[in-house]
Each structure stands twice: as structure tokens, then as C-alpha cells.
Design an enzyme around this catalytic site. Structure first.
Site, PDB file in Angstrom:
ATOM      1  N   ARG A 263     -92.865 -38.622 -17.286  1.00 36.12           N
ATOM      2  CA  ARG A 263     -91.728 -37.697 -17.370  1.00 36.12           C
ATOM      3  C   ARG A 263     -92.137 -36.242 -17.137  1.00 36.12           C
ATOM      4  O   ARG A 263     -91.377 -35.466 -16.564  1.00 36.12           O
ATOM      5  CB  ARG A 263     -91.100 -37.784 -18.769  1.00 36.12           C
ATOM      6  CG  ARG A 263     -90.240 -39.003 -19.007  1.00 36.12           C
ATOM      7  CD  ARG A 263     -88.810 -38.715 -18.635  1.00 36.12           C
ATOM      8  NE  ARG A 263     -87.931 -39.811 -18.999  1.00 36.12           N
ATOM      9  CZ  ARG A 263     -86.619 -39.815 -18.782  1.00 36.12           C
ATOM     10  NH1 ARG A 263     -86.048 -38.764 -18.241  1.00 36.12           N
ATOM     11  NH2 ARG A 263     -85.893 -40.849 -19.114  1.00 36.12           N
TER      12      ARG A 263
ATOM     13  N   TYR B 276     -93.302 -29.740 -16.281  1.00 34.64           N
ATOM     14  CA  TYR B 276     -93.167 -28.978 -15.041  1.00 34.64           C
ATOM     15  C   TYR B 276     -94.301 -27.985 -14.823  1.00 34.64           C
ATOM     16  O   TYR B 276     -94.872 -27.935 -13.751  1.00 34.64           O
ATOM     17  CB  TYR B 276     -91.814 -28.242 -14.966  1.00 34.64           C
ATOM     18  CG  TYR B 276     -91.588 -27.575 -13.627  1.00 34.64           C
ATOM     19  CD1 TYR B 276     -91.241 -28.343 -12.512  1.00 34.64           C
ATOM     20  CD2 TYR B 276     -91.740 -26.208 -13.461  1.00 34.64           C
ATOM     21  CE1 TYR B 276     -91.054 -27.747 -11.275  1.00 34.64           C
ATOM     22  CE2 TYR B 276     -91.559 -25.603 -12.228  1.00 34.64           C
ATOM     23  CZ  TYR B 276     -91.213 -26.381 -11.140  1.00 34.64           C
ATOM     24  OH  TYR B 276     -91.042 -25.797  -9.917  1.00 34.64           O
TER      25      TYR B 276
ATOM     26  N   ILE C 208     -91.861 -45.671 -31.294  1.00 34.40           N
ATOM     27  CA  ILE C 208     -90.628 -44.889 -31.153  1.00 34.40           C
ATOM     28  C   ILE C 208     -89.910 -45.503 -29.966  1.00 34.40           C
ATOM     29  O   ILE C 208     -90.343 -45.393 -28.826  1.00 34.40           O
ATOM     30  CB  ILE C 208     -90.914 -43.395 -30.970  1.00 34.40           C
ATOM     31  CG1 ILE C 208     -91.606 -42.852 -32.232  1.00 34.40           C
ATOM     32  CG2 ILE C 208     -89.622 -42.632 -30.705  1.00 34.40           C
ATOM     33  CD1 ILE C 208     -91.945 -41.372 -32.186  1.00 34.40           C
TER      34      ILE C 208
ATOM     35  N   LYS D   9     -97.197 -39.949 -30.334  1.00 37.70           N
ATOM     36  CA  LYS D   9     -96.421 -40.962 -29.606  1.00 37.70           C
ATOM     37  C   LYS D   9     -97.050 -41.067 -28.221  1.00 37.70           C
ATOM     38  O   LYS D   9     -96.964 -40.145 -27.410  1.00 37.70           O
ATOM     39  CB  LYS D   9     -94.951 -40.567 -29.499  1.00 37.70           C
ATOM     40  CG  LYS D   9     -94.113 -41.535 -28.660  1.00 37.70           C
ATOM     41  CD  LYS D   9     -92.680 -41.047 -28.501  1.00 37.70           C
ATOM     42  CE  LYS D   9     -91.882 -41.978 -27.594  1.00 37.70           C
ATOM     43  NZ  LYS D   9     -90.501 -41.486 -27.376  1.00 37.70           N
TER      44      LYS D   9
ATOM     45  N   TYR E 256     -96.339 -35.854 -28.461  1.00 34.52           N
ATOM     46  CA  TYR E 256     -95.656 -36.814 -27.588  1.00 34.52           C
ATOM     47  C   TYR E 256     -96.210 -36.683 -26.178  1.00 34.52           C
ATOM     48  O   TYR E 256     -96.057 -35.654 -25.526  1.00 34.52           O
ATOM     49  CB  TYR E 256     -94.148 -36.534 -27.630  1.00 34.52           C
ATOM     50  CG  TYR E 256     -93.270 -37.414 -26.780  1.00 34.52           C
ATOM     51  CD1 TYR E 256     -93.723 -38.603 -26.217  1.00 34.52           C
ATOM     52  CD2 TYR E 256     -91.936 -37.062 -26.555  1.00 34.52           C
ATOM     53  CE1 TYR E 256     -92.891 -39.399 -25.445  1.00 34.52           C
ATOM     54  CE2 TYR E 256     -91.099 -37.853 -25.792  1.00 34.52           C
ATOM     55  CZ  TYR E 256     -91.581 -39.011 -25.232  1.00 34.52           C
ATOM     56  OH  TYR E 256     -90.762 -39.809 -24.461  1.00 34.52           O
TER      57      TYR E 256
ATOM     58  N   THR F 124     -85.992 -37.517 -25.657  1.00 36.58           N
ATOM     59  CA  THR F 124     -85.620 -37.788 -24.269  1.00 36.58           C
ATOM     60  C   THR F 124     -84.387 -38.675 -24.193  1.00 36.58           C
ATOM     61  O   THR F 124     -83.440 -38.386 -23.450  1.00 36.58           O
ATOM     62  CB  THR F 124     -86.787 -38.478 -23.534  1.00 36.58           C
ATOM     63  OG1 THR F 124     -87.952 -37.679 -23.656  1.00 36.58           O
ATOM     64  CG2 THR F 124     -86.464 -38.682 -22.066  1.00 36.58           C
ATOM     65  N   THR F 125     -84.379 -39.759 -24.976  1.00 37.74           N
ATOM     66  CA  THR F 125     -83.249 -40.690 -24.966  1.00 37.74           C
ATOM     67  C   THR F 125     -81.988 -40.027 -25.505  1.00 37.74           C
ATOM     68  O   THR F 125     -80.875 -40.425 -25.157  1.00 37.74           O
ATOM     69  CB  THR F 125     -83.596 -41.947 -25.786  1.00 37.74           C
ATOM     70  OG1 THR F 125     -84.842 -42.469 -25.326  1.00 37.74           O
ATOM     71  CG2 THR F 125     -82.533 -43.022 -25.655  1.00 37.74           C
TER      72      THR F 125
END
Length: 292
Positions: free
Chosen positions: A138, A107, A203, A161, A133, A44-45
Site C-alpha cells: 500500500r 508515497y 488485525i 502489524k 504498521y 485502511t479498511t
């Protein structure tokens, strides 16, 4: 390689929005020198949402090349279509990547059974170790501890994560998995408490700008020296929180530029540059951490 301070690395870009190889090398060198345990490339980052499929794979492979065996590289391989996640994962088979970080489908909001079948199908198409994850803030999708427990029985699903920030999840998950299953925090602000409860590392977004400090904090936590670790954590706490004053990775990219770690803080639309109002907020947090 799946414990300690693992950085969720930003993807540096030049002023035109192209991936910047020289800044990427500088970042990797910084993490090698700082004792970071591993790099997650294009999570994501790392702006996975705005890179094309080809760019996604290219950035991971460039990171692997520039790391040159000095630090393990984990590939972000999540997608909201199982076939796409499998395709992306298979791209890294036999590449030198040490594992994959795969986010829950976003989504489309699958059921818990859908999540189980999704991750099981990915794992069955690769020998690479898989890190689940979970980041419902998000994705709009929360993978429950019971589902993680089921997936932990798949041989190459080795870690999770957990980015809910809900510390009760640590014990809930630990009760459902074997002792060798790795629990990683995905929330910097609660990561030390997560490790105190039995987690194995984080993380981290903060590690992009405070790599040495995060590595030392995790080392102390692993040694059971939580009082010493907490001193570091308190110094970093404004960063843990204020790096999310605007959507990630807007503030952390700005901070990387402010520290001279990257040449620009360029992002791709719909992400926009950090606002003037946030500049003193991040500057103050960097100063509190002793980084400026």
C-alpha cells in the site's frame, strides 16, 4: 486487547456518503457479541484516505462512544507527515482509546532511519501504546525487521502489524525484540501460519464478516490447537483471498451489506462500487464460509 482477532473495521456510510451512526452501532454490537478482541477504527479498511481530518477523529470518537467500554478501540493515526501523525495521535490522549495503529509514511518513501525517527517522534508525544504498521504493498515503503527491533526499545511502542505476508519476517522480528513485544499479522490468508510461528493475533479484514469464526480460530491458535484452528481457516480461506479481488474495502463493504451488517455499501471516490463480475465471487466465498 492487542492479541487475538482484532477487526480492521469498515466505516459505514449512508447513500450520500456520510458516516452512518446506526450501522456503526450495529457493527460494534456484532463484534462485541462475536468475541472480537478489539476494534481498529479508521485504518485502511475504514477508508482513512477519504475521510477529512475532522471526520477521522469524529469516527474514532463515535466508535469509542458506541462501544461504551464493551470492547477496546484502537485508533488509526498514520500519516506521511510526522507532524500530522503526532497531531492526530495527540487528539486521542486521555480519550479512552487503548492504543494507536500507525502506518509507515506512504508515497514519500523514507529511509529506514527516517522511519525510526518518525515513529520515535510520535511515541515521544504520547503515552498511548503504539502499534507499528508495515504494509509495503500500500505504501511503497517496507519497514525492515532491524528497524522494528530498534523501535521496540521505545517504551510505548508495543506491537507491530506485519502485512507483507512474508512469514520469514516472524522469526526475524522475534530475534530482535523482547518476549513481550506483540506480533500481529496484517494478512488474513497467512495469519494462522503467522501465529503458528509465534505471532499473537491478526488485525483482520475477514473479521468484518466472519467475526465469531476469526475469534474462535485465534482462540484455538493461542491454545496450541492448530489442527482445530486450521479447519476454521480452510473454511474462511476463500474469503481471506477473494475479499481482495478488488481493492480493499470495496468487496468487504459489499459483503457487510449482503449479510445485513450495514445499510449500504457506499464508498467515497476514488473508490467505486463493486463490479457485477465480482458479486458471484464474493457470494461463493461467503457461502463456503457458511455465512450465506
Amino acid at each position: 486487547m492487542f492479541t487475538g482477532s482484532i477487526v480492521a473495521l469498515v466505516t459505514p456510510m449512508d447513500e450520500k456518503g456520510n458516516v452512518c451512526r446506526s450501522s456503526l452501532k450495529k457493527l460494534i454490537d456484532y463484534h462485541v457479541a462475536s468475541g472480537t478482541s478489539a476494534i481498529v477504527s479508521v485504518g485502511t479498511t475504514g477508508e482513512s484516505a477519504t475521510l477529512s481530518h475532522d471526520e477521522h477523529g469524529d469516527v474514532v470518537m463515535m466508535t469509542l462512544e458506541l462501544a461504551d467500554g464493551r470492547i477496546p478501540v484502537i485508533a488509526g493515526t498514520g500519516a506521511n507527515a510526522t507532524s500530522e501523525a503526532i497531531s492526530l495521535t495527540k487528539r486521542f490522549n486521555d480519550s479512552g482509546i487503548v492504543g494507536c495503529l500507525t502506518v509507515t509514511p506512504y508515497y514519500n518513501r523514507p529511509t529506514q532511519e527516517g522511519l525510526y525517527q518518525h515513529f520515535k517522534a510520535i511515541a515521544e508525544n504520547t503515552d498511548l501504546p503504539q502499534i507499528l504498521y508495515n504494509v509495503p504493498s500500500r505504501t511503497g515503503c517496507d519497514m525492515l525487521p532491524e528497524t522494528i527491533g530498534r523501535l521496540a526499545k521505545v517504551k510505548n511502542i508495543v506491537a507491530v502489524k506485519e502485512a507483507t505476508g512474508n512469514l520469514t519476517r516472524v522469526n526475524q522480528i522475534k530475534e530482535l525484540v523482547d518476549n513481550d513485544f506483540i506480533l500481529l499479522s496484517g494478512d488474513d490468508a497467512t495469519a494462522l501460519d503467522f501465529m503458528h510461528l509465534g505471532g499473537h493475533g491478526v488485525i483482520s479484514v475477514t473479521a468484518n464478516v466472519a467475526a465469531r469464526e476469526m475469534a474462535e480460530m485465534c482462540r484455538l491458535a493461542a491454545a496450541g490447537q492448530f489442527d482445530e484452528a486450521r479447519v476454521i481457516n480452510q473454511r474462511l480461506m476463500p474469503l481471506h483471498t477473494k475479499l481482495f479481488v478488488e481493492p480493499n474495502p470495496i468487496p468487504v463493504k459489499w459483503a457487510c451489506k449482503a449479510l445485513g451488517l450495514v445499510a449500504t455499501d457506499t464508498l467515497r471516490l476514488p473508490m467505486t462500487p463493486m463490479t457485477a463480475e465480482s458479486v458471484p465471487v464474493i457470494t461463493s466465498a461467503l457461502k463456503h464460509a457458511g455465512l450465506l
